[in-house]
Write a protein that holds these residues in place. Sequence first.
Motif, PDB file in Angstrom:
ATOM      1  N   SER A   2       0.828  -1.194   0.000  1.00  0.00           N
ATOM      2  CA  SER A   2       0.000   0.000   0.000  1.00  0.00           C
ATOM      3  C   SER A   2       0.867   1.250   0.000  1.00  0.00           C
ATOM      4  CB  SER A   2      -0.897   0.017   1.237  1.00  0.00           C
ATOM      5  OG  SER A   2      -0.113   0.185   2.413  1.00  0.00           O
ATOM      6  N   ASN A   3       0.231   2.400  -0.253  1.00  0.00           N
ATOM      7  CA  ASN A   3       0.949   3.669  -0.164  1.00  0.00           C
ATOM      8  C   ASN A   3       1.546   3.855   1.230  1.00  0.00           C
ATOM      9  OD1 ASN A   3       0.518   4.653  -2.791  1.00  0.00           O
ATOM     10  ND2 ASN A   3      -1.489   5.454  -2.261  1.00  0.00           N
ATOM     11  N   ALA A   4       0.778   3.527   2.261  1.00  0.00           N
ATOM     12  CA  ALA A   4       1.254   3.717   3.634  1.00  0.00           C
ATOM     13  C   ALA A   4       2.486   2.865   3.911  1.00  0.00           C
ATOM     14  CB  ALA A   4       0.139   3.391   4.623  1.00  0.00           C
ATOM     15  N   GLU A   5       2.455   1.625   3.479  1.00  0.00           N
ATOM     16  CA  GLU A   5       3.602   0.739   3.700  1.00  0.00           C
ATOM     17  C   GLU A   5       4.829   1.213   2.935  1.00  0.00           C
ATOM     18  OE1 GLU A   5       1.340  -3.539   4.369  1.00  0.00           O
ATOM     19  OE2 GLU A   5       1.500  -2.703   2.346  1.00  0.00           O
ATOM     20  N   LEU A   6       4.619   1.661   1.715  1.00  0.00           N
ATOM     21  CA  LEU A   6       5.733   2.158   0.911  1.00  0.00           C
ATOM     22  C   LEU A   6       6.301   3.444   1.478  1.00  0.00           C
ATOM     23  CD1 LEU A   6       4.253   1.339  -2.601  1.00  0.00           C
ATOM     24  CD2 LEU A   6       6.296   0.304  -1.595  1.00  0.00           C
ATOM     25  N   ASN A   7       5.450   4.316   2.001  1.00  0.00           N
ATOM     26  CA  ASN A   7       5.936   5.543   2.629  1.00  0.00           C
ATOM     27  C   ASN A   7       6.786   5.239   3.852  1.00  0.00           C
ATOM     28  OD1 ASN A   7       5.184   8.226   1.488  1.00  0.00           O
ATOM     29  ND2 ASN A   7       3.168   7.267   1.385  1.00  0.00           N
ATOM     30  N   GLU A   8       6.400   4.227   4.600  1.00  0.00           N
ATOM     31  CA  GLU A   8       7.189   3.836   5.767  1.00  0.00           C
ATOM     32  C   GLU A   8       8.582   3.376   5.349  1.00  0.00           C
ATOM     33  OE1 GLU A   8       6.933   0.695   9.541  1.00  0.00           O
ATOM     34  OE2 GLU A   8       5.135   1.146   8.342  1.00  0.00           O
ATOM     35  N   LEU A   9       8.649   2.595   4.286  1.00  0.00           N
ATOM     36  CA  LEU A   9       9.952   2.166   3.776  1.00  0.00           C
ATOM     37  C   LEU A   9      10.763   3.346   3.248  1.00  0.00           C
ATOM     38  CD1 LEU A   9       9.014  -1.117   1.863  1.00  0.00           C
ATOM     39  CD2 LEU A   9      10.126  -0.914   4.098  1.00  0.00           C
ATOM     40  N   LYS A  10      10.087   4.263   2.568  1.00  0.00           N
ATOM     41  CA  LYS A  10      10.766   5.446   2.036  1.00  0.00           C
ATOM     42  C   LYS A  10      11.420   6.241   3.164  1.00  0.00           C
ATOM     43  CE  LYS A  10       8.376   9.120   0.980  1.00  0.00           C
ATOM     44  NZ  LYS A  10       7.421  10.028   0.298  1.00  0.00           N
ATOM     45  N   GLN A  11      10.667   6.486   4.233  1.00  0.00           N
ATOM     46  CA  GLN A  11      11.190   7.266   5.349  1.00  0.00           C
ATOM     47  C   GLN A  11      12.404   6.580   5.982  1.00  0.00           C
ATOM     48  OE1 GLN A  11      10.209  10.323   6.244  1.00  0.00           O
ATOM     49  NE2 GLN A  11       8.715  10.296   4.575  1.00  0.00           N
ATOM     50  N   LYS A  12      12.400   5.274   5.993  1.00  0.00           N
ATOM     51  CA  LYS A  12      13.462   4.534   6.665  1.00  0.00           C
ATOM     52  C   LYS A  12      14.708   4.363   5.808  1.00  0.00           C
ATOM     53  CE  LYS A  12      14.091   0.351   9.469  1.00  0.00           C
ATOM     54  NZ  LYS A  12      13.422  -0.860  10.009  1.00  0.00           N
ATOM     55  N   TYR A  13      14.528   4.223   4.471  1.00  0.00           N
ATOM     56  CA  TYR A  13      15.644   3.789   3.643  1.00  0.00           C
ATOM     57  C   TYR A  13      16.070   4.741   2.525  1.00  0.00           C
ATOM     58  CZ  TYR A  13      14.885  -0.716   5.907  1.00  0.00           C
ATOM     59  OH  TYR A  13      14.757  -1.716   6.824  1.00  0.00           O
ATOM     60  N   VAL A  14      15.252   5.707   2.153  1.00  0.00           N
ATOM     61  CA  VAL A  14      15.596   6.602   1.042  1.00  0.00           C
ATOM     62  C   VAL A  14      16.189   7.894   1.589  1.00  0.00           C
ATOM     63  CG1 VAL A  14      14.735   7.843  -0.980  1.00  0.00           C
ATOM     64  CG2 VAL A  14      13.761   5.609  -0.389  1.00  0.00           C
ATOM     65  N   ALA A  15      17.320   8.308   1.034  1.00  0.00           N
ATOM     66  CA  ALA A  15      17.975   9.542   1.472  1.00  0.00           C
ATOM     67  C   ALA A  15      17.022  10.721   1.370  1.00  0.00           C
ATOM     68  CB  ALA A  15      19.214   9.795   0.622  1.00  0.00           C
ATOM     69  N   ALA A  16      17.050  11.574   2.375  1.00  0.00           N
ATOM     70  CA  ALA A  16      16.112  12.693   2.427  1.00  0.00           C
ATOM     71  C   ALA A  16      16.198  13.572   1.184  1.00  0.00           C
ATOM     72  CB  ALA A  16      16.365  13.528   3.684  1.00  0.00           C
ATOM     73  N   GLY A  17      17.419  13.782   0.684  1.00  0.00           N
ATOM     74  CA  GLY A  17      17.591  14.634  -0.482  1.00  0.00           C
ATOM     75  C   GLY A  17      17.051  14.029  -1.752  1.00  0.00           C
ATOM     76  N   ALA A  18      16.833  12.720  -1.759  1.00  0.00           N
ATOM     77  CA  ALA A  18      16.325  12.037  -2.949  1.00  0.00           C
ATOM     78  C   ALA A  18      14.876  11.607  -2.804  1.00  0.00           C
ATOM     79  CB  ALA A  18      17.177  10.796  -3.238  1.00  0.00           C
ATOM     80  N   ALA A  19      14.325  11.684  -1.610  1.00  0.00           N
ATOM     81  CA  ALA A  19      12.970  11.192  -1.360  1.00  0.00           C
ATOM     82  C   ALA A  19      11.921  12.158  -1.890  1.00  0.00           C
ATOM     83  CB  ALA A  19      12.762  10.962   0.129  1.00  0.00           C
ATOM     84  N   SER A  20      10.930  11.619  -2.571  1.00  0.00           N
ATOM     85  CA  SER A  20       9.827  12.450  -3.053  1.00  0.00           C
ATOM     86  C   SER A  20       8.927  12.862  -1.888  1.00  0.00           C
ATOM     87  CB  SER A  20       8.994  11.669  -4.077  1.00  0.00           C
ATOM     88  OG  SER A  20       7.781  12.341  -4.354  1.00  0.00           O
ATOM     89  N   PRO A  21       8.431  14.104  -1.898  1.00  0.00           N
ATOM     90  CA  PRO A  21       7.451  14.490  -0.874  1.00  0.00           C
ATOM     91  C   PRO A  21       6.084  13.868  -1.117  1.00  0.00           C
ATOM     92  CG  PRO A  21       7.777  16.276  -2.439  1.00  0.00           C
ATOM     93  CD  PRO A  21       8.778  15.219  -2.791  1.00  0.00           C
ATOM     94  N   ALA A  22       5.858  13.344  -2.314  1.00  0.00           N
ATOM     95  CA  ALA A  22       4.567  12.738  -2.638  1.00  0.00           C
ATOM     96  C   ALA A  22       4.363  11.473  -1.814  1.00  0.00           C
ATOM     97  CB  ALA A  22       4.486  12.421  -4.125  1.00  0.00           C
ATOM     98  N   THR A  23       3.128  11.234  -1.432  1.00  0.00           N
ATOM     99  CA  THR A  23       2.805  10.067  -0.599  1.00  0.00           C
ATOM    100  C   THR A  23       2.097   8.964  -1.376  1.00  0.00           C
ATOM    101  OG1 THR A  23       0.758  11.167   0.083  1.00  0.00           O
ATOM    102  CG2 THR A  23       2.690  11.432   1.513  1.00  0.00           C
ATOM    103  N   ALA A  24       1.756   9.216  -2.629  1.00  0.00           N
ATOM    104  CA  ALA A  24       1.147   8.201  -3.489  1.00  0.00           C
ATOM    105  C   ALA A  24       2.225   7.597  -4.376  1.00  0.00           C
ATOM    106  CB  ALA A  24       0.038   8.816  -4.338  1.00  0.00           C
ATOM    107  N   PHE A  25       2.233   6.281  -4.509  1.00  0.00           N
ATOM    108  CA  PHE A  25       3.243   5.567  -5.283  1.00  0.00           C
ATOM    109  C   PHE A  25       2.620   5.006  -6.552  1.00  0.00           C
ATOM    110  CE2 PHE A  25       5.198   5.974  -1.269  1.00  0.00           C
ATOM    111  CZ  PHE A  25       6.565   5.785  -1.426  1.00  0.00           C
ATOM    112  N   ALA A  26       3.246   5.280  -7.690  1.00  0.00           N
ATOM    113  CA  ALA A  26       2.722   4.808  -8.966  1.00  0.00           C
ATOM    114  C   ALA A  26       2.745   3.288  -9.031  1.00  0.00           C
ATOM    115  CB  ALA A  26       3.538   5.393 -10.109  1.00  0.00           C
ATOM    116  N   ASP A  27       1.645   2.710  -9.473  1.00  0.00           N
ATOM    117  CA  ASP A  27       1.548   1.263  -9.635  1.00  0.00           C
ATOM    118  C   ASP A  27       1.428   0.864 -11.102  1.00  0.00           C
ATOM    119  OD1 ASP A  27       1.144  -1.471  -8.485  1.00  0.00           O
ATOM    120  OD2 ASP A  27      -0.800  -1.258  -9.478  1.00  0.00           O
ATOM    121  N   ARG A  28       0.645   1.615 -11.862  1.00  0.00           N
ATOM    122  CA  ARG A  28       0.534   1.387 -13.303  1.00  0.00           C
ATOM    123  C   ARG A  28       0.121   2.699 -13.966  1.00  0.00           C
ATOM    124  NH1 ARG A  28      -4.859   0.450 -15.032  1.00  0.00           N
ATOM    125  NH2 ARG A  28      -6.342   0.362 -13.285  1.00  0.00           N
TER     126      ARG A  28
END
Length: 424
Positions: A2-28
């Motif tokens: 889900s978007n929520a689960e992916l956002n949690e991973l983003k916050q934990k593992y993606v560098a702040a300078g590279a992380a998108s502020p968007a909270t919706a993740f493209a699926d198709r």
Amino acid sequence: MSNAELNELKQKYVAAGAASPATAFADRAENAEIWDADGNRFIDFAGGIGVLNVGHRHPKVVAAVKAQLDKVMHTCQTVMPYEGYVKVAEKLSHLVPVRGHAKVMLANSGAEALENAVKIARAATGRSNVICFDGGYHGRTFYTMAMNGKVAPYQSDFGPMPGTVFRAPYPVPYHGVSEDEALRGLKMTLKTDANPKDTAAIVLEPVLGEGGFYPASKSFLEKIREICDEHGMLMIIDEVQSGFGRTGKMFAIEHSGVEPDIMTMAKSMADGMPISAVVGTDKVMDASGPNSLGGTYTGSPTACAAALAVMEVFEEENILEKSRTLGEKLAARFGEWQTKFDCIDNVRNMGAMAAFELISNKTDRTPNPELAAALCKKAREEGLILLSCGMYGNTIRFLMPVTIEDSVLNEGLDIIESCLESLV
């Protein structure tokens, strides 16, 4: 996920300078629409920042990439070349309006193309300096960061920039910089900072991209050509955002009839596959020594297959005419909004490369970046992906696929109008 689960991973593992502020993740995605990981639909007026002029997952491009995957994925073209690379070079050499016979090198990104264009210009002239323009954007590598005509967010945290890059004003009459003043500024740069005999090239976008979608006039581009010729400097045109049909011609420089020495391109060249090109006059392109240009992945087989398919789509589906028609539709709607909303001014387009300004006051043209940010945020909440840009952050730019269906286009424009009505 889900978007929520992916956002949690983003916050934990993606560098702040590279992380998108968007909270919706493209699926198709399909043409001008995207569905996120939760199944929500978005209309795409950003096009991956100008990458998807022929739409998300154009069937011809998808088929070409799949077919290439069944043959060769990678050899490194400097180790063992393949047909796609030379076919893309052949096609571009006939399409790109540089002086004389054109030769081509392929790279992976717009920034890489600009870096290599400067390397080639230095090799061809034996000079070091480069002159760029206020508001210009050329990339995020170190040298292209230095070339950018805006500090934040591209340079702010990274210490001293490389030297030998000098700046001149870009003509934006709406914000008080006339063509004559821009030319006067360029000539002053050549007198006070960048000695012409040490200057390899003048680099500019024929339409500013990140700088606000301001087109340079035919006469200004002609003057740059004259100044380069007078001093033996090369004219490098950056078409990374304006190229491949965005302006109603294959390249924006074609509107002026001016022929540069070198052009760079990327983004919509391959409908989402990573590829870029430097195209220039043969003697210029051949100036550097053996194995001086290239890289491990430059002009990869899959990206070349996509680029060749994109060029076929342009021919088969009359994409340039579609760009011009889309631009007319946008201009008509913008004109209505300029009359209806006091906050909208300076509506403009060159083909489908279209924009307008959000301002606080039409008398003194005070930019309103806060309203631009609020509009983009509210539009996203309503299912529309919209981008701002410009030196002042108050320009709303439009980069939807040229292939967008009329019903989807009008739905997106209606969302903007509704958002404006609620914000002002």
